[in-house]
Enzyme design. Structure first.
Site, mmCIF file in Angstrom:
data_model
loop_
_atom_site.group_PDB
_atom_site.id
_atom_site.type_symbol
_atom_site.label_atom_id
_atom_site.label_comp_id
_atom_site.label_asym_id
_atom_site.label_seq_id
_atom_site.Cartn_x
_atom_site.Cartn_y
_atom_site.Cartn_z
ATOM 1 N N PHE A 123 17.480 3.258 -5.095
ATOM 2 C CA PHE A 123 16.495 2.403 -6.323
ATOM 3 C C PHE A 123 17.014 3.698 -7.786
ATOM 4 C CE2 PHE A 123 14.788 -0.896 -3.099
ATOM 5 C CZ PHE A 123 15.887 -1.119 -3.109
ATOM 6 N N ASP B 12 3.572 -15.374 -4.720
ATOM 7 C CA ASP B 12 2.718 -15.529 -3.847
ATOM 8 C C ASP B 12 3.195 -17.390 -2.733
ATOM 9 O OD1 ASP B 12 0.524 -16.150 -2.000
ATOM 10 O OD2 ASP B 12 -1.231 -16.236 -3.297
ATOM 11 N N HIS B 13 3.731 -16.837 -1.631
ATOM 12 C CA HIS B 13 4.606 -17.700 -0.820
ATOM 13 C C HIS B 13 3.760 -19.008 -0.675
ATOM 14 C CE1 HIS B 13 3.373 -15.552 2.729
ATOM 15 N NE2 HIS B 13 2.963 -16.602 2.667
ATOM 16 N N HIS C 234 -3.789 -14.970 -2.156
ATOM 17 C CA HIS C 234 -4.020 -16.438 -1.224
ATOM 18 C C HIS C 234 -4.728 -17.420 -1.654
ATOM 19 C CE1 HIS C 234 -0.025 -14.669 0.336
ATOM 20 N NE2 HIS C 234 -0.292 -14.206 1.454
ATOM 21 N N LYS D 231 -8.084 -11.058 10.438
ATOM 22 C CA LYS D 231 -6.734 -11.319 11.499
ATOM 23 C C LYS D 231 -7.462 -10.736 13.531
ATOM 24 C CE LYS D 231 -3.537 -8.529 9.067
ATOM 25 N NZ LYS D 231 -2.470 -9.714 8.690
#
Lengths: 369, 515
Positions: free
Chosen positions: B107, B202-203, B265, B365
């Site tokens: 890259f 942002d999935h 999110h 989590k």
């Protein structure tokens, strides 16, 4: 599904029978969960005869898996007395995780010639309120050509779904449906339009001005080959093309039982379309060749399209371009209907395409006369 | 963006409801990486299966790893076999794989970009792709700047006012790790691309149920009149993950739950739940409304952080009856780490609609199960006619929008128990996407990739929204940095969080939902 007389119930008992089925399923739940009914529509399925009613019954579980609904199978049985309406009910459920969910109620009404109005009165009482109602015309007869039988059920529907594949006389069917649609506000939808989606996609992408500048505007000839019973499909595709490209049908000649030739006028000159039917094969469009004339610094050229296996492939004449393809995504009839049920508003592109199909039917008719 | 009349395709008219992805090459930076294998290639394959990809498309994987086209195809096939929502279909795979290519490159090496460009120019004419390209940066954030300048210097960025061929750039989150660095990333992106060429992904926004929030709010007349402080008592947003940090420990150590989940999110979710009605579904109209909402978040002063925000780390515990290690004992986690694995916070939206309505957020989590939902709790009825026993008051109505799993929505209402007494009992009206519609929902990446190919930026984040969310988060980061704490509150792995989180919400007379 051959049923003996004891399976049939009095139509008055239909709701009570359905309630009993619900109770029975609930009683058999071991974990105390109650059964939920999911309904998105009332779906009436019109069938011509015993065999088609059986075919519909086979399709319903898959239909309601995609689109939970109260389904009413309306079976016209030729040799049944017109006074008699025979009813039969069941329910289709499937397990969701550890519990059962009732997806759909299935009611079958069998009636004889002349019994449509009587049956319609039963149907009217059975439609679940506040839900859209659709009439799926499974019969191979063009709906608008069946007169009072169609009118009896169509008046209760917000959407009519039919399939022109296999129509014996496509021009007559096309004319009848477009004219009926002009007189009524009910949304009509031809499943052939959904089948054409991959064709529409590959044509619109491979001939896009960004790919082959000017090709669409300079089309001069189309050759289309189709299998038996697929003329309505070809007709609709050509209706779409002529609608989008603003072609006007000038004349159409049915030179034999297997060949139709249309002449259109376009802004860049005449367009000749030849449609040929193969003697055998599946009912779909087999291949198509589109040729365009030279112009704007571009040479005359053509592209071929072939339905091969589960793909439609594009073979450009330009050697630099590699063939491309698009999957046909073939779905069983009931899955196409389920998908269509979710689209209750009319499709302007479809409406415009059938209007052009009608114009094409009119010129063919006048030439034949 | 509009096409010129010569470019306009008469066969793709807006009379149809169909989405028209445009012919293009998709270059995946980090093409040999995890995101490419798990998500992007399976998403493209599923779009191909549905016939939704343009016929003129090519995918070029671009990464440092040495790989031939064939090896890349094997890599892609493995990804599809393991991670696609649908099984690999041999015939379709053959068709699809012919569009996959690979180019090795560093890259940071200008020559690699020149070679990439040459490869694209060699491939594209065969597919009838007129040079339109989408560059997907599936790479660590530290490479973003290098890559975008590399693209620009190699002449791989089309002029922004040019309709065709186009260049679009997809950038994965996180955009920065604080306000300053986010601004830096945006500056670098905008030095090379115009904002309309940028798609910050942002999935979460690609999930069907997230999109359904808009449909539910603005497609139904019954909710919107109640959607305000007069009727809503409070809102709870929960994004719980059942697993610990696992293989993401390296990244997570530098991020933490606030950066990893809340900044993107959860604030995006909140913006959809709480924004004002857009006047159209156009991308910028919706993005303006989302930005308005983010700008209304009451700024938290540094000294208020402790009062409104709880952070914690999971300690050893049990998950499904099995031993689960504490965070500091996970691989690639420092034994004295103060990275938070759990955040609970209370925030307020200072506008007319939401004045005084607390919004509670918790994410963590190693929680008991994987669940994401937005729950809107309505106010109690003004006068108690039923269940007057103060020990068992009427339970208020709750509308729960479940994002995952079991996507759908549920409404809790009170109903009379059968019998001679008037006793009200809460029941749940439950709508589940999966069981109602039967069909599998497409993966979020499918929808989002299709949108980029069609040039629709509605579900992507704009620069100003990214910076607004960081602006709100920054005082929390600053307060934590200044605190110098060496130990965080703990919660056992497999539990719903620390006692401090309960105290946070109990202080207002509320309780976390039992999920």
């Amino acid at each position: 599904m051959n049923r003996s007389d004891e399976h049939y119930i009095d139509p008055v008992e239909i709701e009570r029978e359905l309630a009993a089925i619900w109770d029975s399923i609930n009683r058999h739940q071991k974990d105390g969960h109650t059964v939920t009914r999911a309904s998105m529509s009332n779906v009436m399925i019109f069938c011509d005869g015993e065999d088609q009613a059986m075919d519909a019954a086979d399709r319903i579980p898959r239909l309601v898996r995609h689109h939970p609904a109260r389904v009413l199978v309306l079976a016209l049985i030729g040799d049944q007395s017109g006074d008699e309406v025979r009813a039969w009910v069941t329910a289709h459920s499937r397990r969701i995780g550890d519990r059962q969910q009732l997806c759909a109620e299935h009611i079958e009404l069998r009636f004889g010639a002349g019994g449509a109005a009587r049956t319609a009165s039963i149907v009217r009482s059975l439609l679940i309120s506040d839900l859209p109602s659709a009439l799926w015309w499974l019969s191979p007869r063009p709906p608008a050509l069946t007169g009072p039988v169609f009118e009896a059920f169509a008046s209760m529907a917000n959407q009519i779904i039919y399939d022109s594949i296999g129509w014996a006389d496509p021009p007559r069917g096309v004319l009848a449906m477009t004219q009926w649609s002009k007189r009524n506000r009910t949304v009509i939808f031809n499943l052939a339009w959904r089948r054409l989606k991959p064709w529409r996609r590959i044509l619109s992408q491979s001939l896009a001005p960004s790919v082959i500048p000017g090709a669409l505007r300079r089309i001069e000839a189309i050759e289309l080959h189709h299998g038996p019973h697929a003329l309505p499909l070809a007709w609709l595709l050509l209706g779409w093309l002529s609608s989008c490209l603003d072609w006007r049908p000038q004349k159409g000649v049915a030179t034999s039982g297997k060949q139709l030739i249309w002449h259109f006028a376009s802004t860049s000159g005449p367009v000749r379309i030849e449609v040929r039917r193969s003697d055998e094969g599946p009912p779909h469009i087999d291949r198509m060749r589109i040729s365009w004339r030279a112009g704007e610094g571009q040479a005359a050229s053509h592209a071929e399209y072939r339905h091969e296996g589960h793909h439609i492939r594009h073979f450009p004449e330009d050697a630099e371009l590699w063939p491309s393809s698009i999957p046909t995504v073939e779905q069983p009839l009931e899955q196409m209907v389920a998908a269509q049920l979710a689209h209750r508003a009319g499709d302007a592109l479809f409406t415009s395409s059938i209007a052009f199909s009608e114009a094409m039917a009119k010129v063919v008719k006048s030439e034949a006369a | 963006m509009t096409e010129t009349s010569a470019d306009a395709n008469p066969l793709m008219t807006d009379r149809s409801e169909e989405v028209f992805p445009q012919a293009c090459t998709i270059v995946i930076f980090g093409g040999a990486g995890d995101l490419s294998k798990r998500k992007l290639i399976p998403a493209l394959y599923n779009l191909a299966l549905d016939g939704l990809l343009p016929t003129q498309f090519a995918v070029i994987g671009f990464a440092i790893d040495a790989m031939s086209d064939e090896a890349f195809r094997d890599f892609a096939r493995d990804g599809i076999e393991r991670f696609s929502r649908r099984e690999l279909d041999e015939e379709e795979w053959q068709e699809f794989s012919e569009h996959l290519f690979y180019r090795q490159g560093d890259f940071g090496d200008a020559a690699a970009y020149a070679a990439l460009k040459a490869r694209a120019e060699e491939i594209e004419p065969h597919f009838g792709i007129g040079g339109s390209r989408i560059f997907y940066l599936a790479i660590p954030p530290s490479f973003i700047e290098t890559c975008v300048f590399g693209l620009r210097e190699a002449g791989l960025v089309a002029p922004p006012d040019q309709d065709l061929p186009f260049t679009r750039l997809i950038v994965e989150k996180p955009i920065g790790r604080d306000l300053e660095s986010a601004r830096g990333v945006n500056r670098a992106l905008q030095a090379c691309f115009a904002e309309h060429q940028l798609y910050r992904i942002d999935h979460y926004l690609g999930k069907e149920t997230v999109q359904n929030i808009l449909a539910m709010r603005f497609g139904n007349a019954i909710f919107e009149p109640l959607w305000n402080s007069k009727h809503i008592d409070h809102v709870q947003i929960t994004v719980a993950e059942a697993e610990g940090v696992g293989t993401r420990a390296g990244y997570f150590e530098t991020a933490g739950a606030l950066r990893d989940m809340v900044q993107n999110h959860i604030l995006q979710l909140l913006s959809l739940v709480a924004m004002e009605p857009p006047w159209s579904m156009r991308a910028d109209v919706i993005r303006d409304r989302r930005l308005d909402l983010l700008q209304c978040l009451r700024p938290m002063r540094r000294h208020e952080v402790e009062q409104h925000v709880v952070r914690a780390q999971y300690a050893s515990g049990f998950f499904h009856g099995k031993d689960a290690p504490g965070y500091r004992r996970e691989e690639r986690v420092a034994s004295d780490s103060t990275t938070e694995t759990f955040v609970a916070l209370r925030l307020f939206i200072d506008n007319w609609r939401w004045a005084g309505v607390p919004i509670y957020i918790r994410t963590g989590k190693a929680m008991p199960k994987r669940v994401s939902e937005v729950a809107v709790q309505f106010k109690a009825v003004p006068h108690m006619l039923f269940n007057t026993d103060t020990d068992h008051p009427l339970e208020p109505n709750v509308l729960a929008l479940r994002i995952q799993p079991d996507e759908g929505l549920a409404l809790r209402i009170g109903t009379k128990l059968p019998g001679p007494k008037v006793k009200i009992y809460p029941v749940k009206m439950d709508f589940r996407y999966g069981s109602t519609f039967g069909d599998q929902s497409p993966e979020a990446y499918e929808r989002l990739l299709l949108d980029v190919m069609a040039g629709d930026a509605t579900l992507f984040m704009r620069d100003d929204a990214v910076e607004a969310s960081w602006q709100w988060i920054q005082p929390i980061l600053d307060a934590w940095a200044a605190s110098g704490e060496r130990w965080l509150p703990e919660y056992p792995a497999g539990s719903w969080g620390p006692i401090e989180a309960d105290r946070l919400i109990h202080a207002d007379g509320h309780a976390w939902r039992r999920l």
